[in-house]
Design an enzyme around this catalytic site. Structure first.
Site: not given
Ligand code: SPV
Ligand code: MG
Length: 439
Positions: A51, A83, A97-98, A130, A212
């Protein structure tokens, strides 16, 4: 109806989802007590999470708080946000209830309440919600509290205890953090939302136009985390790549813990790390069990709280080293102090993930298991939970969703020499900024 001293008093019911009492709640209580004997339902922790009201005090404390208010006759637990069950149990003459649930996802709860009352002629009375400065300030203060490091940090562990599976969405900026924080859907009368954020090395690097390969340094990663933290309250899991040098990792553990990050996941690779989705198509080296255990242990010693989690990610299946190697590493990393295990796979089918989880769970019922179903994306959260998974991370979907539309828009504007044609798939800025809170 309840009879007290000869006069018939109506049974009145309302449900509270709050940790603090403000004017708005007192107004509801005042109104309710005009009609009869008031019972307040305290929504259970599990329902509160869905929620978007993560509890900062326990259910018992909430119940005691409600009980202490003048005009409240009884307090009970409402287990579910719908509910019908509590109405069937208490059969109140009136539910108060509001009036702020007539539209949006909460309308489903209103419909459910009305249907349950109609069964025996009960009545729903809605009082004006309110809206004033004091009430807004109280709501904001509660939100600010949840954003504080000591509250945010422990929230992941709390969620693991409370939820069948913790759902984490990738965020790489304030805006994607806000989408993860605020997106609520209604399905079959229930509300749902994500539990926290994953700061992916892949998305954090890609957002900067970088590969990366641990090229984006920790200072930049911390800036992304800070941007997200500025505007959200949900817990954050950092993709810590290999964790770097052990001598550096221990400092980073301290920094992350102090900031209020809930967990760092480090993977058992060494040398130039490449993204796991490349698997064996690129050369990648897995760290030895001994070295990686030493890194985990050093990180564990550096931690100052039990709230912060160091999660060990196993790349044996990605690097085709076999199930036995994956399991051997899981037990070794756990014994070295890892607070959880992430098992990764790039197979389309979740079979090897299930096999790993089933084997691991036969010997270890408790250590949290994390998975990232990017390749095996047909698997459901229910199936994963059934195999003992505690955390599911949707690791890159928000970035991949934005990219095709951005590219298409750039191409359309170039082709048409104007922006008109692109407009049909663009969101008005007014709608985007409705996500942004104003102080
Ligand atoms: C990332 O999101 O950078 C990860 C997960 O390390 S993966 O890309 O699947 O390796
Ligand atoms: Mg990663």
């Amino acid at each position: 109806m309840t009879k007290i001293r000869g006069c018939a008093l109506k049974k009145v019911y309302t449900c509270f989802t709050t940790d603090i009492i403000h004017e708005g709640h007192l107004n509801i209580i005042r109104e309710a007590s005009k009609y009869g004997k008031l019972t307040i339902g305290a929504l259970s922790d599990r329902a509160l999470i869905r929620y978007n009201r993560f509890p900062t005090i326990s259910l018992e404390e909430r119940m005691a708080l409600y009980r202490s208010i003048e005009g409240v006759d009884d307090v009970t637990v409402q287990d579910d946000m719908t509910y019908d069950a509590v109405i069937e149990r208490l059969r109140p003459d009136i539910v108060i209830h509001g009036d702020n649930w007539k539209s949006g996802p909460e309308k489903a709860l209103r419909d459910n309440c009305i249907a349950a009352l109609e069964k025996y002629g009960g009545q729903l009375i809605e009082v004006g919600y309110t809206y004033n400065e004091t009430v807004s300030k109280a709501d904001l203060q509660l939100k600010e509290k949840l954003a504080m490091p000591e509250y945010r940090r422990k929230r992941l562990r709390q969620l693991i205890e409370m939820c069948p599976i913790v759902k984490i969405m990738e965020a790489h900026s304030g805006l994607t953090g806000l989408i993860t924080e605020k997106t609520v859907v209604e399905k079959n009368g229930k509300l749902d939302q994500f539990d926290g954020m994953w700061v992916s090395s892949l998305c954090d690097s890609t957002d900067r136009g970088k590969p990366d390969i641990e090229l984006v340094d920790m200072t930049s990663r911390l800036r992304t985390i800070n941007d997200i933290m500025e505007v959200t309250t949900k817990p954050i899991i950092l993709d810590g790549d290999t964790g770097g040098l052990t001598e550096h990792f221990v400092y980073n553990v301290r920094t992350l813990e102090r900031m209020g990050v809930s967990a760092v996941i480090i993977e058992d690779k060494t040398g130039l790390k490449k993204n796991s989705l490349f698997g064996t198509e690129v050369s990648q080296t897995q760290d030895s069990i001994e070295n990686f255990c030493a890194k985990i242990s050093a990180g564990t010693r550096a931690k100052l709280t039990d709230d912060f989690m160091i999660i060990a990610r196993i790349e044996s299946l990605i690097l085709e080293q076999g199930m036995d190697d994956a399991l051997k590493r899981a037990y070794a990393f756990r014994d070295a102090g890892a607070d959880g295990i992430m098992i990764h796979s790039r197979k389309k089918d979740p079979a090897e993930i299930f096999e790993f989880c089933d084997s691991f769970r036969r010997n270890d019922p408790k250590t949290p298991i994390v998975v990232v179903p990017t390749s095996f994306n047909s698997v459901t959260e229910e199936e994963l939970s059934g195999h003992g998974v505690n955390i599911v991370i949707y690791a890159n979907q928000l970035m991949r969703a934005a990219f095709p539309v951005m590219k298409k828009t750039a191409e359309e504007i170039l082709i048409n020499h104007r922006a008109y044609e692109a407009e049909s798939h663009l969101m008005p800025f007014k709608e985007i900024i409705s996500l942004i809170d104003e102080l």
